[in-house]
Design an enzyme around this catalytic site. Sequence first.
Site, PDB file in Angstrom:
ATOM      1  N   ASP A  85     -84.931  -8.770   4.834  1.00 26.27           N
ATOM      2  CA  ASP A  85     -85.936  -8.273   5.775  1.00 26.27           C
ATOM      3  C   ASP A  85     -85.369  -7.983   7.149  1.00 26.27           C
ATOM      4  O   ASP A  85     -84.283  -8.438   7.515  1.00 26.27           O
ATOM      5  CB  ASP A  85     -87.028  -9.328   5.960  1.00 26.27           C
ATOM      6  CG  ASP A  85     -86.545 -10.513   6.804  1.00 26.27           C
ATOM      7  OD1 ASP A  85     -85.504 -11.104   6.457  1.00 26.27           O
ATOM      8  OD2 ASP A  85     -87.201 -10.824   7.817  1.00 26.27           O
ATOM      9  N   ARG A 119     -88.687  -6.021   2.601  1.00 25.42           N
ATOM     10  CA  ARG A 119     -88.233  -6.824   1.458  1.00 25.42           C
ATOM     11  C   ARG A 119     -88.510  -6.125   0.129  1.00 25.42           C
ATOM     12  O   ARG A 119     -87.820  -6.348  -0.854  1.00 25.42           O
ATOM     13  CB  ARG A 119     -88.923  -8.195   1.443  1.00 25.42           C
ATOM     14  CG  ARG A 119     -88.581  -9.088   2.625  1.00 25.42           C
ATOM     15  CD  ARG A 119     -89.072 -10.511   2.349  1.00 25.42           C
ATOM     16  NE  ARG A 119     -89.109 -11.359   3.517  1.00 25.42           N
ATOM     17  CZ  ARG A 119     -88.076 -12.056   3.998  1.00 25.42           C
ATOM     18  NH1 ARG A 119     -86.909 -11.996   3.407  1.00 25.42           N
ATOM     19  NH2 ARG A 119     -88.208 -12.819   5.064  1.00 25.42           N
ATOM     20  N   LYS A 158     -70.885 -10.674   3.710  1.00 22.11           N
ATOM     21  CA  LYS A 158     -70.318  -9.992   4.890  1.00 22.11           C
ATOM     22  C   LYS A 158     -69.184 -10.857   5.421  1.00 22.11           C
ATOM     23  O   LYS A 158     -69.365 -11.571   6.415  1.00 22.11           O
ATOM     24  CB  LYS A 158     -71.386  -9.936   5.989  1.00 22.11           C
ATOM     25  CG  LYS A 158     -72.293  -8.751   6.024  1.00 22.11           C
ATOM     26  CD  LYS A 158     -73.118  -8.853   7.334  1.00 22.11           C
ATOM     27  CE  LYS A 158     -74.365  -8.045   7.290  1.00 22.11           C
ATOM     28  NZ  LYS A 158     -75.254  -8.322   8.440  1.00 22.11           N
ATOM     29  N   LYS A 175     -86.879 -16.526   1.948  1.00 21.08           N
ATOM     30  CA  LYS A 175     -87.542 -15.680   0.977  1.00 21.08           C
ATOM     31  C   LYS A 175     -86.611 -14.588   0.469  1.00 21.08           C
ATOM     32  O   LYS A 175     -86.892 -13.931  -0.512  1.00 21.08           O
ATOM     33  CB  LYS A 175     -88.765 -14.995   1.634  1.00 21.08           C
ATOM     34  CG  LYS A 175     -89.759 -15.957   2.199  1.00 21.08           C
ATOM     35  CD  LYS A 175     -90.794 -15.168   3.068  1.00 21.08           C
ATOM     36  CE  LYS A 175     -91.184 -16.063   4.211  1.00 21.08           C
ATOM     37  NZ  LYS A 175     -91.738 -15.315   5.340  1.00 21.08           N
ATOM     38  N   GLY A 176     -85.511 -14.382   1.183  1.00 25.95           N
ATOM     39  CA  GLY A 176     -84.652 -13.232   0.924  1.00 25.95           C
ATOM     40  C   GLY A 176     -84.110 -13.105  -0.490  1.00 25.95           C
ATOM     41  O   GLY A 176     -83.901 -12.002  -0.989  1.00 25.95           O
ATOM     42  N   PHE A 202     -76.352  -4.279   9.678  1.00 24.48           N
ATOM     43  CA  PHE A 202     -77.587  -4.989   9.333  1.00 24.48           C
ATOM     44  C   PHE A 202     -78.307  -4.257   8.209  1.00 24.48           C
ATOM     45  O   PHE A 202     -78.668  -3.085   8.341  1.00 24.48           O
ATOM     46  CB  PHE A 202     -78.494  -5.151  10.554  1.00 24.48           C
ATOM     47  CG  PHE A 202     -79.556  -6.174  10.309  1.00 24.48           C
ATOM     48  CD1 PHE A 202     -79.278  -7.527  10.452  1.00 24.48           C
ATOM     49  CD2 PHE A 202     -80.811  -5.790   9.878  1.00 24.48           C
ATOM     50  CE1 PHE A 202     -80.248  -8.486  10.178  1.00 24.48           C
ATOM     51  CE2 PHE A 202     -81.790  -6.740   9.595  1.00 24.48           C
ATOM     52  CZ  PHE A 202     -81.503  -8.093   9.753  1.00 24.48           C
ATOM     53  N   VAL A 203     -78.498  -4.965   7.108  1.00 26.83           N
ATOM     54  CA  VAL A 203     -79.096  -4.341   5.921  1.00 26.83           C
ATOM     55  C   VAL A 203     -80.461  -4.943   5.593  1.00 26.83           C
ATOM     56  O   VAL A 203     -80.735  -6.091   5.928  1.00 26.83           O
ATOM     57  CB  VAL A 203     -78.155  -4.465   4.689  1.00 26.83           C
ATOM     58  CG1 VAL A 203     -76.888  -3.650   4.900  1.00 26.83           C
ATOM     59  CG2 VAL A 203     -77.803  -5.919   4.389  1.00 26.83           C
ATOM     60  N   ASP A 219     -73.598 -14.472   5.749  1.00 26.54           N
ATOM     61  CA  ASP A 219     -73.212 -13.815   6.989  1.00 26.54           C
ATOM     62  C   ASP A 219     -72.259 -14.768   7.725  1.00 26.54           C
ATOM     63  O   ASP A 219     -71.074 -14.823   7.400  1.00 26.54           O
ATOM     64  CB  ASP A 219     -74.521 -13.543   7.744  1.00 26.54           C
ATOM     65  CG  ASP A 219     -74.369 -12.690   8.977  1.00 26.54           C
ATOM     66  OD1 ASP A 219     -73.662 -11.689   8.908  1.00 26.54           O
ATOM     67  OD2 ASP A 219     -74.966 -13.026  10.010  1.00 26.54           O
TER      68      ASP A 219
HETATM   69  P1  IMP Z   1     -75.801 -17.114   7.772  1.00 26.90           P
HETATM   70  O1  IMP Z   1     -76.211 -18.544   7.941  1.00 26.90           O
HETATM   71  O2  IMP Z   1     -75.353 -16.502   9.052  1.00 26.90           O
HETATM   72  O3  IMP Z   1     -74.804 -16.896   6.660  1.00 26.90           O
HETATM   73  O4  IMP Z   1     -77.126 -16.315   7.520  1.00 26.90           O
HETATM   74  C1  IMP Z   1     -77.631 -16.043   6.321  1.00 26.90           C
HETATM   75  C2  IMP Z   1     -79.040 -15.535   6.484  1.00 26.90           C
HETATM   76  O5  IMP Z   1     -79.163 -14.616   7.566  1.00 26.90           O
HETATM   77  C3  IMP Z   1     -79.449 -14.781   5.263  1.00 26.90           C
HETATM   78  O6  IMP Z   1     -80.053 -15.622   4.327  1.00 26.90           O
HETATM   79  C4  IMP Z   1     -80.389 -13.744   5.824  1.00 26.90           C
HETATM   80  O7  IMP Z   1     -81.694 -14.262   5.843  1.00 26.90           O
HETATM   81  C5  IMP Z   1     -79.942 -13.504   7.231  1.00 26.90           C
HETATM   82  N1  IMP Z   1     -79.127 -12.262   7.356  1.00 26.90           N
HETATM   83  C6  IMP Z   1     -77.816 -12.156   7.643  1.00 26.90           C
HETATM   84  N2  IMP Z   1     -77.407 -10.884   7.670  1.00 26.90           N
HETATM   85  C7  IMP Z   1     -78.498 -10.141   7.370  1.00 26.90           C
HETATM   86  C8  IMP Z   1     -78.712  -8.714   7.214  1.00 26.90           C
HETATM   87  O8  IMP Z   1     -77.828  -7.863   7.344  1.00 26.90           O
HETATM   88  N3  IMP Z   1     -79.984  -8.354   6.907  1.00 26.90           N
HETATM   89  C9  IMP Z   1     -81.007  -9.230   6.742  1.00 26.90           C
HETATM   90  N4  IMP Z   1     -80.841 -10.567   6.868  1.00 26.90           N
HETATM   91  C10 IMP Z   1     -79.591 -11.014   7.185  1.00 26.90           C
HETATM   92 MG    MG Z   2     -82.051 -15.687   3.754  1.00 29.06          MG
END
Ligand code: IMP
Ligand code: MG
Length: 184
Positions: A164, A170, A136, A48-49, A157-158, A108
């Site tokens: 969220d 959100r 990031k 949903k982000g 963490f944002v 991330d």
């Molecule tokens: P990845 O697979 O580790 O790149 O994760 C991506 C997902 O992790 C994003 O779509 C977010 O939902 C969540 N995420 C990663 N870092 C943050 C953050 O700082 N705040 C909130 N959600 C995060």
């Molecule tokens: Mg996400």
Amino acid sequence: MQRDWVLYRDLDRVLITKDEISQAVAKLAAQLQKDYEGKDLMCVCILKGAVLFFTDLLRELDLPLTIDFMAISSYGSSTKTSGVVRILKDLDHDVLGKDVLVIEDIVDSGLTLSYIKQTLTQRGAKSVRLATLLDKPERRKNDLKVDYACFIIPNEFVVGYGLDYAEKYRNLPEVGVLDPKIYT
Ligand code: IMP
Ligand code: MG
């Protein structure tokens, strides 16, 4: 004034303001307008982000595009990645022959987007590019290439503007660093 909102009390600080977000969204839209002219663009929102970013970006694109939605699990309600990627809601439409632009809130570890990119490529998309509001890079666990990133941010963490913590924050109109006392 939104800065009076109770939600702001849980932030350590605002990282990216409303104005900075709208400027970056307009700049990205102008770039996409050029890059996708004459293509068969399908914009995929990762739920949903990415919802707020997605709808703001779409409003600035004068292209005959289509939209679709996908939901992926990666986090649960913790602030650490699980490393496990699972499709919770798949696309309604076929990506075969489409120029797909995947729109995400934050990259991330990169695990989620590399999984999505691989899946859509295997399904026969003509091209798959990735656009994210936040990146990031310090946290990357693979060599994922992000095609469009509005902001490079530090390893904190944002929340806000779609992002969220335990499904909350959100609706904050800006991106802020969550006060670590909220999750420790
Ligand atoms: P990845 O697979 O580790 O790149 O994760 C991506 C997902 O992790 C994003 O779509 C977010 O939902 C969540 N995420 C990663 N870092 C943050 C953050 O700082 N705040 C909130 N959600 C995060
Ligand atoms: Mg996400």
